[in-house]
Design an enzyme around this catalytic site. Structure first.
Site, PDB file in Angstrom:
ATOM      1  N   LEU A 249      88.376  27.332 -18.550  1.00 54.61           N
ATOM      2  CA  LEU A 249      88.498  27.081 -17.117  1.00 54.61           C
ATOM      3  C   LEU A 249      89.531  25.988 -16.864  1.00 54.61           C
ATOM      4  CD1 LEU A 249      87.552  27.602 -14.223  1.00 54.61           C
ATOM      5  CD2 LEU A 249      85.831  25.827 -14.565  1.00 54.61           C
ATOM      6  N   TYR A 250      89.573  24.984 -17.744  1.00 55.85           N
ATOM      7  CA  TYR A 250      90.583  23.932 -17.612  1.00 55.85           C
ATOM      8  C   TYR A 250      91.978  24.552 -17.585  1.00 55.85           C
ATOM      9  CZ  TYR A 250      93.777  20.212 -19.028  1.00 55.85           C
ATOM     10  OH  TYR A 250      94.844  19.352 -19.098  1.00 55.85           O
ATOM     11  N   ALA A 251      92.242  25.444 -18.538  1.00 56.87           N
ATOM     12  CA  ALA A 251      93.537  26.112 -18.597  1.00 56.87           C
ATOM     13  C   ALA A 251      93.790  26.918 -17.324  1.00 56.87           C
ATOM     14  CB  ALA A 251      93.601  27.022 -19.818  1.00 56.87           C
ATOM     15  N   THR A 253      92.668  26.329 -14.328  1.00 57.45           N
ATOM     16  CA  THR A 253      92.989  25.463 -13.188  1.00 57.45           C
ATOM     17  C   THR A 253      94.410  24.918 -13.288  1.00 57.45           C
ATOM     18  OG1 THR A 253      92.064  23.462 -14.256  1.00 57.45           O
ATOM     19  CG2 THR A 253      90.586  24.776 -12.858  1.00 57.45           C
TER      20      THR A 253
END
Length: 438
Positions: A249-251, A253
């Site tokens: 999810l970090y990637a 965003t």
């Protein structure tokens, strides 16, 4: 009317229907009496609801406790003549051609180093940071104290606070924004996904909304991530490679941020430069990074997990020393062209770029541990584990030819040298390791 209401109450007698009851003689008085009772009970019920809400905790307090991503929206003390004086003094450049830079996430790892470097060379710098507790806030406070000694003031506030950002731009006409504030970490996204949307997407949009409407618009350099390459297997990673397969999810965003940047550049004429950082490390680093907590756990005699890919495949990272990253950030600021919009309207084509900032020399994580063992003079207790499906990828490797050509970017610090500097800082900061092993 229900079936029960229409049934006889006793044999041979029929229960009078309620509709007839209200229109019999004397029924008018009884109707008024029932209405009065209903009114009284309604007011009583409303009073109970009012008392409940008055005695309940404020919604913000409930939200903050339940969702760490919202903690940063607490009220901050800002404003006033003394506060504005500090803001102006910090943002004042020492030379006529110096930059005036707003650095978001200034108490963070990269933010501290970039702010310090800008101030040293004579640029005006103002920081903003919400000092959240994703990792030990005392480390952020120590960085803040370090910057204050160099003349950099950090405003305590949130990039989602539109009123605060607009006030900062009213007080100082920033020429540039170095946007480094973000919710970092790949694995934490599985615990608190909302914090990533809050900071990396909503916060970025809020910042761009403010920047588009001020006059003059600043040029913006912001931190993307090498994680946008996700499941891409082509190496080394080039800015032209696909980035539509995020592994976390970090990637996702950060990828969303790149698309949002394109939109604001296209519609509003904002000059935007994205920097894809590759595993940044060094003094004053983030405790959630492997090299940092490996050092802590090795000194404590704890086991450290070393991941390997399928079929005993090597897990490697393109470790990039902080000083090299700072050079890339300053190069991006120095070559950023002016935004072309005015009053929220685009007046012409604006600059839009994205660069890899890496070291071009991936190193296996097992070798990272070996270097730390030699520097700490302590044998690590290794626990070899399979790479989990939690967002981590097997390797990263940067192609930096574009940054070399456009920014003059050239990393010079190998992992052995960089880790030596980190370990020296770590042992000094934690009093020769005593704090770290408590």
């Amino acid at each position: 009317m229900s079936h029960i209401d229409s049934a006889p109450s006793t044999p041979g007698k029929v229960k009078m229907e309620k509709s007839s009851y209200f229109f019999t003689r004397g029924g008018g008085a009884r109707w008024h009496y029932s209405l009065a009772k209903l009114t009284v009970w309604s007011f009583a019920f409303l009073a109970l609801i009012l008392i409940f809400f008055l005695r309940s905790p404020a919604p913000s307090a409930i939200t903050s406790a339940a969702d760490p991503s919202r903690r940063s929206l607490r009220n901050y003390n800002w404003g006033g003549s003394a506060w504005e004086k500090r803001v102006r003094a910090s943002a004042r450049a020492r030379s006529s051609n110096g930059l005036t830079v707003l650095v978001t996430g200034a108490a963070g790892f990269v933010g501290t180093h970039v702010s310090s470097a800008l101030k040293r060379r004579g640029d005006g710098v103002l920081g903003i940071d919400n000092f959240n507790d994703y990792y030990d806030p005392s480390l952020k406070r120590a960085r803040q104290a370090l910057l204050e000694r160099t003349g950099v003031f950090i405003v305590e506030g949130d990039i989602n606070d539109e009123a605060l950002l607009r006030k900062l731009f009213e007080v100082v006409p920033f020429t540039h924004v170095m946007h480094l504030a973000a919710q970092a970490g790949v694995r934490y996204a599985m615990e608190n996904p909302g914090s990533y949307v809050h900071s990396n997407i909503a916060g970025f949009v809020n910042l761009l909304e403010v920047c588009k409407s001020v006059n003059p618009q600043p040029a913006i350099v912001w931190a993307s991530s090498s994680s946008v390459y996700g499941l891409n297997t082509k190496v080394p990673f080039s800015e032209k490679d696909r980035t539509d397969q995020p592994a976390s999810l970090y990637a996702a965003t950060k990828k969303a941020g790149e698309e949002i940047a394109h939109t604001y550049n296209h519609i509003y004429g904002l000059s935007l430069t994205g920097l894809r950082f590759f595993t940044v490390y060094g003094p004053w680093g983030r405790p959630d990074m492997a090299y940092f907590f490996f050092t802590k756990d090795i000194l404590k005699g704890k086991q450290i997990a070393i991941f390997e890919a399928a079929n005993h495949g090597t897990v490697a990272r393109d470790f990039t020393y902080i000083d090299d990253i700072v050079k890339g950030c300053l190069g991006a600021l120095d070559t950023a062209e002016k935004s072309t919009g005015s009053g929220g309207k685009k007046r012409g084509p604006a600059q839009l770029r994205v660069f890899n900032l890496g070291n071009t020399s991936p190193v296996p994580v097992s070798e990272l541990v070996s270097i730390l063992e030699r520097l700490l003079k302590v044998k690590a207790k290794r626990n070899i584990m399979k790479l989990p499906r939690n967002g981590d990828v097997q390797y990263t490797h940067a192609n930096i030819s574009y940054a070399q050509r456009e920014l003059g970017y050239k990393p010079t610090t190998d992992l052995q040298t960089g880790l030596k500097k980190f370990v020296r800082w770590y042992l000094n900061y934690y009093s020769d390791g005593k704090k770290a092993v408590e």
